[in-house]
Design a protein around this motif. Sequence first.
Motif, PDB file in Angstrom:
ATOM      1  N   MET A 129      13.322  -8.409 -26.905  1.00  0.00           N
ATOM      2  CA  MET A 129      12.502  -7.502 -26.099  1.00  0.00           C
ATOM      3  C   MET A 129      11.560  -8.298 -25.186  1.00  0.00           C
ATOM      4  SD  MET A 129      12.356  -4.342 -25.603  1.00  0.00           S
ATOM      5  CE  MET A 129      11.325  -3.172 -24.789  1.00  0.00           C
ATOM      6  N   ALA A 130      10.972  -9.366 -25.692  1.00  0.00           N
ATOM      7  CA  ALA A 130      10.090 -10.201 -24.869  1.00  0.00           C
ATOM      8  C   ALA A 130      10.870 -10.812 -23.712  1.00  0.00           C
ATOM      9  CB  ALA A 130       9.449 -11.299 -25.723  1.00  0.00           C
ATOM     10  N   ALA A 131      12.077 -11.283 -23.971  1.00  0.00           N
ATOM     11  CA  ALA A 131      12.901 -11.866 -22.909  1.00  0.00           C
ATOM     12  C   ALA A 131      13.275 -10.821 -21.863  1.00  0.00           C
ATOM     13  CB  ALA A 131      14.159 -12.496 -23.511  1.00  0.00           C
ATOM     14  N   ILE A 132      13.628  -9.625 -22.309  1.00  0.00           N
ATOM     15  CA  ILE A 132      13.996  -8.554 -21.377  1.00  0.00           C
ATOM     16  C   ILE A 132      12.811  -8.188 -20.490  1.00  0.00           C
ATOM     17  CG2 ILE A 132      14.561  -6.089 -21.219  1.00  0.00           C
ATOM     18  CD1 ILE A 132      16.346  -6.522 -23.729  1.00  0.00           C
ATOM     19  N   VAL A 133      11.653  -7.995 -21.100  1.00  0.00           N
ATOM     20  CA  VAL A 133      10.482  -7.559 -20.336  1.00  0.00           C
ATOM     21  C   VAL A 133       9.975  -8.673 -19.433  1.00  0.00           C
ATOM     22  CG1 VAL A 133       8.075  -6.799 -20.505  1.00  0.00           C
ATOM     23  CG2 VAL A 133       9.813  -5.801 -22.000  1.00  0.00           C
ATOM     24  N   GLN A 134       9.741  -9.848 -19.997  1.00  0.00           N
ATOM     25  CA  GLN A 134       9.149 -10.919 -19.206  1.00  0.00           C
ATOM     26  C   GLN A 134      10.149 -11.559 -18.244  1.00  0.00           C
ATOM     27  OE1 GLN A 134       7.150 -13.555 -21.916  1.00  0.00           O
ATOM     28  NE2 GLN A 134       5.775 -11.944 -22.606  1.00  0.00           N
ATOM     29  N   GLY A 135      11.412 -11.581 -18.627  1.00  0.00           N
ATOM     30  CA  GLY A 135      12.416 -12.199 -17.772  1.00  0.00           C
ATOM     31  C   GLY A 135      13.019 -11.269 -16.745  1.00  0.00           C
ATOM     32  N   GLY A 136      13.078  -9.981 -17.059  1.00  0.00           N
ATOM     33  CA  GLY A 136      13.759  -9.074 -16.155  1.00  0.00           C
ATOM     34  C   GLY A 136      12.923  -7.939 -15.606  1.00  0.00           C
ATOM     35  N   LEU A 137      12.050  -7.391 -16.425  1.00  0.00           N
ATOM     36  CA  LEU A 137      11.314  -6.202 -16.001  1.00  0.00           C
ATOM     37  C   LEU A 137       9.935  -6.485 -15.407  1.00  0.00           C
ATOM     38  CD1 LEU A 137      12.098  -3.749 -18.953  1.00  0.00           C
ATOM     39  CD2 LEU A 137      13.127  -3.813 -16.682  1.00  0.00           C
TER      40      LEU A 137
END
Length: 164
Positions: A14-22
């Motif tokens: 979730m951290a990767a999705i939010v910080q990396g993509g969103l």
Amino acid sequence: VKEYYRGEEEVGVMAAIVQGGLMKRLLKHFSARRLAARGLLTSTFCYLAWGLATEGWMMIVIVVCNLFGFTTVASLQSLISNAADERDQGQTMGAVASLNSLTGVLAPIIAATLLTTVSGRPSGDVWLGLPFFFCAVLSGLAAFVAIRHFLRRRGTPAAAAAAP
């Protein structure tokens, strides 16, 4: 069931999705101040929910619901970084890193104490969530301070608002 749940994978994904993509998309719709405030508030409620969760699947749902919580650190670091001029930016970010290191030393001591306190409790006892409730209090206090600070600085540029 909480004692058998280990959510490092879900939190990391979730951290990767939010910080990396969103994060870039979220910053188009919300200022860094709003992301930080919302992140602290949602984290407060999610810590409370984690403390009250009785099944492992609930923990996963809460991780996903804490979308804004994963924006908090990046938003706050952006505000702090932008508040410092070029000459003082290294010193400012060094102070932030020192505070992070200090919490890295204190957190295991506090966590061990809280976990020892609840370790003898029977399954289903609400006090098993004490470590999460403690985090909720800290996050709630941080949200209060941040929102109060942001409201006092309303209308000023982010760089000026983050300055002491």
